[in-house]
Design a protein around this motif. Structure first.
Motif, PDB file in Angstrom:
ATOM      1  N   ARG A  64      25.754  11.129  25.264  1.00 16.21           N
ATOM      2  CA  ARG A  64      24.658  11.795  24.559  1.00 16.21           C
ATOM      3  C   ARG A  64      24.549  13.285  24.913  1.00 16.21           C
ATOM      4  O   ARG A  64      23.743  13.992  24.305  1.00 16.21           O
ATOM      5  CB  ARG A  64      23.328  11.101  24.895  1.00 16.21           C
ATOM      6  N   LEU A  65      25.303  13.724  25.915  1.00 19.79           N
ATOM      7  CA  LEU A  65      25.238  15.112  26.355  1.00 19.79           C
ATOM      8  C   LEU A  65      26.480  15.921  26.010  1.00 19.79           C
ATOM      9  O   LEU A  65      26.501  17.134  26.237  1.00 19.79           O
ATOM     10  CB  LEU A  65      24.997  15.180  27.876  1.00 19.79           C
ATOM     11  N   GLN A  66      27.519  15.274  25.489  1.00 21.22           N
ATOM     12  CA  GLN A  66      28.762  15.976  25.182  1.00 21.22           C
ATOM     13  C   GLN A  66      29.221  15.655  23.764  1.00 21.22           C
ATOM     14  O   GLN A  66      29.142  14.503  23.322  1.00 21.22           O
ATOM     15  CB  GLN A  66      29.876  15.581  26.164  1.00 21.22           C
ATOM     16  N   VAL A  67      29.699  16.683  23.076  1.00 22.51           N
ATOM     17  CA  VAL A  67      30.265  16.497  21.742  1.00 22.51           C
ATOM     18  C   VAL A  67      31.734  16.095  21.892  1.00 22.51           C
ATOM     19  O   VAL A  67      32.493  16.772  22.588  1.00 22.51           O
ATOM     20  CB  VAL A  67      30.165  17.786  20.909  1.00 22.51           C
ATOM     21  N   LYS A  68      32.113  15.003  21.259  1.00 24.10           N
ATOM     22  CA  LYS A  68      33.498  14.551  21.311  1.00 24.10           C
ATOM     23  C   LYS A  68      34.274  15.211  20.163  1.00 24.10           C
ATOM     24  O   LYS A  68      34.358  14.697  19.053  1.00 24.10           O
ATOM     25  CB  LYS A  68      33.567  13.028  21.195  1.00 24.10           C
ATOM     26  N   TRP A  69      34.848  16.382  20.477  1.00 25.84           N
ATOM     27  CA  TRP A  69      35.520  17.167  19.454  1.00 25.84           C
ATOM     28  C   TRP A  69      36.790  16.489  18.946  1.00 25.84           C
ATOM     29  O   TRP A  69      37.257  16.780  17.835  1.00 25.84           O
ATOM     30  CB  TRP A  69      35.865  18.552  19.993  1.00 25.84           C
ATOM     31  N   SER A  70      37.354  15.610  19.741  1.00 21.63           N
ATOM     32  CA  SER A  70      38.602  14.950  19.346  1.00 21.63           C
ATOM     33  C   SER A  70      38.381  13.714  18.479  1.00 21.63           C
ATOM     34  O   SER A  70      39.329  13.099  18.020  1.00 21.63           O
ATOM     35  CB  SER A  70      39.402  14.558  20.596  1.00 21.63           C
ATOM     36  N   GLY A  71      37.136  13.345  18.269  1.00 22.80           N
ATOM     37  CA  GLY A  71      36.849  12.152  17.484  1.00 22.80           C
ATOM     38  C   GLY A  71      37.014  12.396  15.997  1.00 22.80           C
ATOM     39  O   GLY A  71      37.276  13.518  15.540  1.00 22.80           O
ATOM     40  N   GLY A  72      36.852  11.367  15.201  1.00 23.34           N
ATOM     41  CA  GLY A  72      36.921  11.489  13.742  1.00 23.34           C
ATOM     42  C   GLY A  72      35.738  12.276  13.219  1.00 23.34           C
ATOM     43  O   GLY A  72      34.793  12.587  13.945  1.00 23.34           O
ATOM     44  N   TRP A  73      35.775  12.563  11.910  1.00 26.84           N
ATOM     45  CA  TRP A  73      34.733  13.413  11.361  1.00 26.84           C
ATOM     46  C   TRP A  73      33.364  12.749  11.413  1.00 26.84           C
ATOM     47  O   TRP A  73      32.339  13.418  11.595  1.00 26.84           O
ATOM     48  CB  TRP A  73      35.078  13.837   9.941  1.00 26.84           C
ATOM     49  N   LYS A  74      33.326  11.420  11.308  1.00 26.70           N
ATOM     50  CA  LYS A  74      32.040  10.728  11.392  1.00 26.70           C
ATOM     51  C   LYS A  74      31.467  10.833  12.794  1.00 26.70           C
ATOM     52  O   LYS A  74      30.263  11.061  12.975  1.00 26.70           O
ATOM     53  CB  LYS A  74      32.202   9.257  10.993  1.00 26.70           C
ATOM     54  N   ARG A  75      32.332  10.656  13.802  1.00 20.14           N
ATOM     55  CA  ARG A  75      31.872  10.770  15.184  1.00 20.14           C
ATOM     56  C   ARG A  75      31.454  12.214  15.486  1.00 20.14           C
ATOM     57  O   ARG A  75      30.444  12.449  16.159  1.00 20.14           O
ATOM     58  CB  ARG A  75      32.990  10.333  16.141  1.00 20.14           C
ATOM     59  N   LEU A  76      32.215  13.169  14.977  1.00 24.72           N
ATOM     60  CA  LEU A  76      31.867  14.566  15.205  1.00 24.72           C
ATOM     61  C   LEU A  76      30.525  14.900  14.554  1.00 24.72           C
ATOM     62  O   LEU A  76      29.674  15.569  15.156  1.00 24.72           O
ATOM     63  CB  LEU A  76      32.964  15.468  14.641  1.00 24.72           C
ATOM     64  N   ASN A  77      30.316  14.436  13.335  1.00 22.65           N
ATOM     65  CA  ASN A  77      29.041  14.668  12.651  1.00 22.65           C
ATOM     66  C   ASN A  77      27.895  14.042  13.439  1.00 22.65           C
ATOM     67  O   ASN A  77      26.818  14.643  13.600  1.00 22.65           O
ATOM     68  CB  ASN A  77      29.092  14.089  11.246  1.00 22.65           C
ATOM     69  N   HIS A  78      28.134  12.826  13.947  1.00 22.70           N
ATOM     70  CA  HIS A  78      27.131  12.118  14.757  1.00 22.70           C
ATOM     71  C   HIS A  78      26.774  12.922  15.995  1.00 22.70           C
ATOM     72  O   HIS A  78      25.595  13.110  16.328  1.00 22.70           O
ATOM     73  CB  HIS A  78      27.677  10.740  15.139  1.00 22.70           C
ATOM     74  N   ASP A  79      27.781  13.436  16.709  1.00 22.88           N
ATOM     75  CA  ASP A  79      27.533  14.181  17.945  1.00 22.88           C
ATOM     76  C   ASP A  79      26.863  15.524  17.674  1.00 22.88           C
ATOM     77  O   ASP A  79      26.016  15.975  18.456  1.00 22.88           O
ATOM     78  CB  ASP A  79      28.844  14.400  18.698  1.00 22.88           C
ATOM     79  N   LEU A  80      27.256  16.173  16.578  1.00 27.30           N
ATOM     80  CA  LEU A  80      26.623  17.451  16.245  1.00 27.30           C
ATOM     81  C   LEU A  80      25.128  17.265  16.001  1.00 27.30           C
ATOM     82  O   LEU A  80      24.321  18.137  16.333  1.00 27.30           O
ATOM     83  CB  LEU A  80      27.282  18.068  15.011  1.00 27.30           C
ATOM     84  N   HIS A  81      24.767  16.138  15.433  1.00 30.80           N
ATOM     85  CA  HIS A  81      23.355  15.861  15.173  1.00 30.80           C
ATOM     86  C   HIS A  81      22.622  15.413  16.437  1.00 30.80           C
ATOM     87  O   HIS A  81      21.541  15.938  16.742  1.00 30.80           O
ATOM     88  CB  HIS A  81      23.232  14.774  14.096  1.00 30.80           C
ATOM     89  N   ILE A  82      23.221  14.478  17.166  1.00 31.01           N
ATOM     90  CA  ILE A  82      22.553  13.885  18.318  1.00 31.01           C
ATOM     91  C   ILE A  82      22.564  14.809  19.527  1.00 31.01           C
ATOM     92  O   ILE A  82      21.514  15.088  20.131  1.00 31.01           O
ATOM     93  CB  ILE A  82      23.213  12.545  18.693  1.00 31.01           C
TER      94      ILE A  82
END
Length: 455
Positions: free
Chosen positions: A229-247
């Protein structure tokens, strides 16, 4: 319980998301309004310091009158910086754009004649709700009516900039015709009139609940999830990246977005401003300014009510036996009172009994409009009343802090940069959140189709 908070978060976001995105975007633009305005029009604000002394204010005044013969000068602002121009505030024509602007100044509680561009946003603007900043400047009734001590007839007009060494007019600012006024109008919903301002205000309240429920939804169920919840997973897929950018980014910016939204309510709701003064146990109305002692042989015609104006049937005002002080004399007096001030803002009286208000800013002021003020008799120059920033009541000081906190100018450039970044992130959250919601809907439909196929 999290389903309950998720539903509140979702539906409030769907209702107010577009408004929030516009408010965050325009707020980001307005963060550096002052710096951009001065960068785009440097000739208005900066001059090359000359080896010769500055010209008398009387000569600069004549230059402004020659430039705008029909305008009334309501105030002027002199900076200690030798490279700054002198700013003259003019009254506008009744019913024209200047009249409208005067209404906005009144709503912000700003002294008439204050230069909006030199003070940053308004207002924006700043500023810019009914009686929203009665604790700042002249405030309340006085700012709306011109007060005993200043103003001028016919509403707020342009600001004229004059070279203090040559008396040449270097530029003119009509705030309502600028790009930043458009941004401010969008930011506060003024383009939609009272309904637009109400929509922005209600959306801001919704945004506070969205941020609160977002923190609840972010809160990890276990320590193992904290890192995710504290780090953006830049290597993930676009859905995961979108999720992290929001959360993830939503968590980091939540506190500042909450502060910006909370302080923004002061420009949308009168009850919010009244609450500030009620909580601080401070009077909201400021006392009327003192009046000047009329010289012997002077008969002043005063309106029966504050809203009235002298008619043609009124008696002719007798000439005073002693002339009123010149602006140069007032400036000399102001420099004696505050020799180290950053600037001296003189607000001129509108009638024979009015006093001259002088606002000064200390070099170590808490924020840009944390001014000290003194009222001078317009004939003798004696001090009728003075008040330092610290002597303002608690409600005025708290309300006065809202603008620098809301605009991010409270700590100068560092806080402005952070505010700009947070505002831009605020634009993205309605977009990333909507994408997350659509992905969930798509996932739920696929699940239903599988169950239907299996059955």
């Amino acid at each position: 319980m999290k389903i309950f908070f998720r539903n509140i978060h979702l539906y409030l976001s769907l209702v107010s998301g577009l408004i929030i995105a516009v408010v965050c975007f325009t707020g980001g633009v307005l963060v550096f309004e002052k710096e951009l305005e001065q960068a785009w029009h440097p000739e208005r604000y900066q001059v090359a310091p000359a080896s010769t002394p500055r010209l008398p204010l009387a000569q600069l005044t004549e230059a402004v009158r020659a430039y705008k013969p029909q305008a009334t000068i309501t105030g002027l602002k002199v900076y200690a910086d030798p490279a700054r121009t002198v700013e003259f505030s003019l009254a506008g024509a009744p019913g024209g754009p200047g009249g409208e602007q005067k209404g906005e100044d009144r709503k912000e509680g700003r002294p008439e004649g204050a230069d909006r561009a030199s003070e940053g946003r308004g207002g924006e603007r700043g500023g810019e709700n009914s009686k929203a900043e009665k604790g700042e400047g002249r405030g309340g009734k006085e700012a709306g009516k011109g007060g005993k001590g200043g103003g001028g007839e016919g509403g707020r007009g342009p600001t004229v900039f004059v070279n203090p060494y040559t008396a040449a007019v270097t530029g003119e600012l009509n705030y309502r015709e600028t790009f930043f006024f458009t941004m401010m109008a969008l930011h506060r919903g003024m383009v939609g009139g009272p309904v637009g301002k109400l929509v922005v205000g209600v959306s801001t309240v919704m945004f506070l609940f969205i941020i609160g429920t977002g923190i609840v939804l972010w809160w990890p169920a276990s320590r193992k999830v904290v890192k995710q919840r504290l780090q953006v997973k830049w290597s993930g897929g676009w859905k995961r990246l979108n999720h992290d950018l929001h959360i993830v980014l939503g968590f980091y910016s939540a506190l500042l977005l909450f502060v910006f939204a909370f302080t923004g309510l002061a420009w949308s709701f009168e009850w919010f401003n009244k609450g500030i003064y009620a909580v601080t146990n401070s009077p909201m109305e400021r006392p009327e300014p003192p009046v000047s002692a009329l010289p012997a042989g002077t008969a002043a015609v005063l309106p029966a009510t504050p809203e009235a104006t002298p008619s043609t049937d009124d008696a002719v005002v007798a000439a005073p036996s002693a002339p009123a002080l010149s602006a140069d004399a007032v400036l000399v007096q102001a420099r004696k009172i505050a020799p180290a001030a950053v600037y001296y803002a003189l607000q001129l009286p509108k009638d024979a009994t009015g006093s001259i208000r002088v606002a000064t800013l200390r070099p170590n002021a808490v924020y840009e409009n944390a001014t000290d003020e003194v009222y001078l008799d317009q004939y003798s120059g004696s001090v009728l009343k003075s008040q330092t920033y610290e002597q303002r009541n608690l409600g005025q000081r708290v309300r006065g802090m809202f603008k620098p906190v809301h605009t991010g100018s409270i700590f100068g450039w560092p806080s402005k940069i952070v505010s700009l970044i947070v505002c831009l992130l605020g634009v993205t959250f309605p977009i990333t959140g909507t994408i997350m919601w659509l992905n969930r809907l798509k996932k739920a439909k696929k699940k239903q189709r599988k169950l239907a196929t299996a059955a």
